[in-house]
Write a protein that holds these residues in place. Structure first.
Motif, short mmCIF file in Angstrom:
data_model
loop_
_atom_site.label_atom_id
_atom_site.label_comp_id
_atom_site.label_asym_id
_atom_site.label_seq_id
_atom_site.Cartn_x
_atom_site.Cartn_y
_atom_site.Cartn_z
N PHE A 20 49.75 0.59 -30.00
CA PHE A 20 49.06 -0.12 -31.08
C PHE A 20 50.04 -0.28 -32.22
CE2 PHE A 20 46.56 -0.58 -34.87
CZ PHE A 20 45.43 -1.29 -34.48
N THR A 21 50.25 -1.50 -32.66
CA THR A 21 51.11 -1.76 -33.81
C THR A 21 50.33 -2.61 -34.80
OG1 THR A 21 53.09 -1.72 -32.44
CG2 THR A 21 53.30 -2.73 -34.61
N ARG A 22 50.27 -2.14 -36.01
CA ARG A 22 49.59 -2.87 -37.09
C ARG A 22 50.61 -3.75 -37.77
NH1 ARG A 22 47.68 -0.91 -42.80
NH2 ARG A 22 49.67 0.15 -42.71
N ILE A 23 50.23 -4.98 -38.09
CA ILE A 23 51.11 -5.90 -38.82
C ILE A 23 50.59 -6.00 -40.24
CG2 ILE A 23 52.06 -8.22 -38.97
CD1 ILE A 23 51.55 -8.45 -35.94
N LEU A 24 51.43 -5.61 -41.19
CA LEU A 24 51.07 -5.63 -42.61
C LEU A 24 51.83 -6.78 -43.27
CD1 LEU A 24 49.54 -4.08 -44.85
CD2 LEU A 24 51.60 -2.70 -45.13
N HIS A 25 51.11 -7.75 -43.80
CA HIS A 25 51.71 -8.96 -44.35
C HIS A 25 51.99 -8.90 -45.84
CE1 HIS A 25 49.77 -10.31 -40.63
NE2 HIS A 25 50.82 -11.09 -40.53
N SER A 26 51.91 -7.73 -46.44
CA SER A 26 52.11 -7.63 -47.89
C SER A 26 53.58 -7.56 -48.28
CB SER A 26 51.41 -6.38 -48.41
OG SER A 26 52.02 -5.22 -47.89
N LYS A 28 55.30 -4.86 -48.30
CA LYS A 28 55.63 -3.50 -48.73
C LYS A 28 54.72 -2.50 -48.02
CE LYS A 28 52.90 -4.28 -52.83
NZ LYS A 28 52.96 -5.40 -53.68
N PRO A 29 55.24 -1.31 -47.72
CA PRO A 29 54.44 -0.29 -47.02
C PRO A 29 53.24 0.16 -47.84
CG PRO A 29 56.77 0.31 -47.07
CD PRO A 29 56.60 -0.87 -47.98
N ASP A 30 52.20 0.64 -47.15
CA ASP A 30 51.03 1.18 -47.82
C ASP A 30 50.83 2.63 -47.39
OD1 ASP A 30 49.98 1.05 -45.28
OD2 ASP A 30 48.46 -0.45 -45.75
N GLU A 31 49.67 3.19 -47.72
CA GLU A 31 49.43 4.61 -47.46
C GLU A 31 49.22 4.94 -45.98
OE1 GLU A 31 45.38 2.84 -48.57
OE2 GLU A 31 47.42 2.63 -49.29
N PHE A 32 49.07 3.94 -45.12
CA PHE A 32 48.81 4.21 -43.71
C PHE A 32 50.04 4.12 -42.80
CE2 PHE A 32 44.79 2.50 -45.43
CZ PHE A 32 44.03 3.64 -45.27
N THR A 38 53.38 0.70 -37.92
CA THR A 38 53.19 -0.51 -38.70
C THR A 38 54.46 -1.32 -38.79
OG1 THR A 38 51.54 0.63 -40.06
CG2 THR A 38 52.48 -1.39 -40.97
N PHE A 39 54.34 -2.63 -38.57
CA PHE A 39 55.42 -3.57 -38.85
C PHE A 39 55.11 -4.21 -40.18
CE2 PHE A 39 57.05 -7.90 -38.85
CZ PHE A 39 58.40 -7.66 -38.66
N VAL A 40 56.01 -4.06 -41.16
CA VAL A 40 55.80 -4.64 -42.48
C VAL A 40 56.52 -5.99 -42.51
CG1 VAL A 40 56.11 -4.34 -44.97
CG2 VAL A 40 55.66 -2.35 -43.52
N ALA A 41 55.72 -7.05 -42.55
CA ALA A 41 56.26 -8.42 -42.56
C ALA A 41 56.36 -8.94 -43.98
CB ALA A 41 55.36 -9.33 -41.73
N GLU A 46 54.93 -19.30 -50.95
CA GLU A 46 53.79 -20.01 -51.56
C GLU A 46 53.72 -21.43 -51.00
OE1 GLU A 46 51.32 -19.18 -53.68
OE2 GLU A 46 51.99 -17.13 -53.42
N GLY A 47 52.52 -21.86 -50.68
CA GLY A 47 52.32 -23.21 -50.18
C GLY A 47 52.47 -23.36 -48.68
N ASP A 48 52.99 -22.36 -47.99
CA ASP A 48 53.14 -22.42 -46.53
C ASP A 48 51.84 -21.97 -45.90
OD1 ASP A 48 53.85 -22.40 -43.90
OD2 ASP A 48 55.64 -21.19 -44.16
N GLN A 49 51.01 -22.92 -45.48
CA GLN A 49 49.70 -22.61 -44.92
C GLN A 49 49.65 -22.80 -43.41
OE1 GLN A 49 47.20 -21.27 -46.79
NE2 GLN A 49 48.78 -21.23 -48.37
N ALA A 50 50.80 -22.93 -42.75
CA ALA A 50 50.81 -23.17 -41.31
C ALA A 50 50.10 -22.05 -40.55
CB ALA A 50 52.24 -23.33 -40.82
N ALA A 51 50.30 -20.83 -40.97
CA ALA A 51 49.64 -19.68 -40.33
C ALA A 51 49.40 -18.61 -41.39
CB ALA A 51 50.48 -19.13 -39.20
N ALA A 52 48.66 -18.98 -42.42
CA ALA A 52 48.42 -18.06 -43.53
C ALA A 52 47.50 -16.92 -43.10
CB ALA A 52 47.81 -18.80 -44.71
N CYS A 53 47.88 -15.71 -43.43
CA CYS A 53 47.09 -14.53 -43.06
C CYS A 53 46.69 -13.77 -44.31
CB CYS A 53 47.89 -13.61 -42.14
SG CYS A 53 48.29 -14.37 -40.57
N ALA A 54 45.49 -13.26 -44.27
CA ALA A 54 44.98 -12.46 -45.39
C ALA A 54 44.93 -11.01 -44.98
CB ALA A 54 43.58 -12.95 -45.77
N ASN A 55 45.37 -10.12 -45.84
CA ASN A 55 45.30 -8.70 -45.56
C ASN A 55 43.87 -8.22 -45.69
OD1 ASN A 55 48.05 -8.12 -45.14
ND2 ASN A 55 48.40 -8.22 -47.34
#
Length: 66
Positions: A20-26, A28-32, A38-41, A46-55
């Protein structure tokens, strides 16, 4: 989600599941990151909506892929 992955892995026949690998799109690393692999992406520019992801806790909410 990670909880249910571990439950399924412990179930009969679940030992054959991969990892299991979590992808974090922020960007920067978080508490988990020390608890869940975790892969930190880097965030999308800004403005690139081709594959916009929300945390959020349930993974990735992608839009613009219709």
């Amino acid at each position: 989600m990670y909880y249910w992955f571990n439950e399924a892995r412990r179930a009969r026949g679940g030992a054959e599941m991969g990892g299991f690998t979590r992808i974090l799109h922020s960007g920067k690393p978080d508490e988990f990151v020390d608890e869940i692999l975790t892969f930190v992406a880097d965030p999308l520019p800004e403005g690139d909506q081709a594959a916009a992801c929300a945390n959020h806790g349930m993974g990735c909410n992608c839009r613009g892929l219709e």
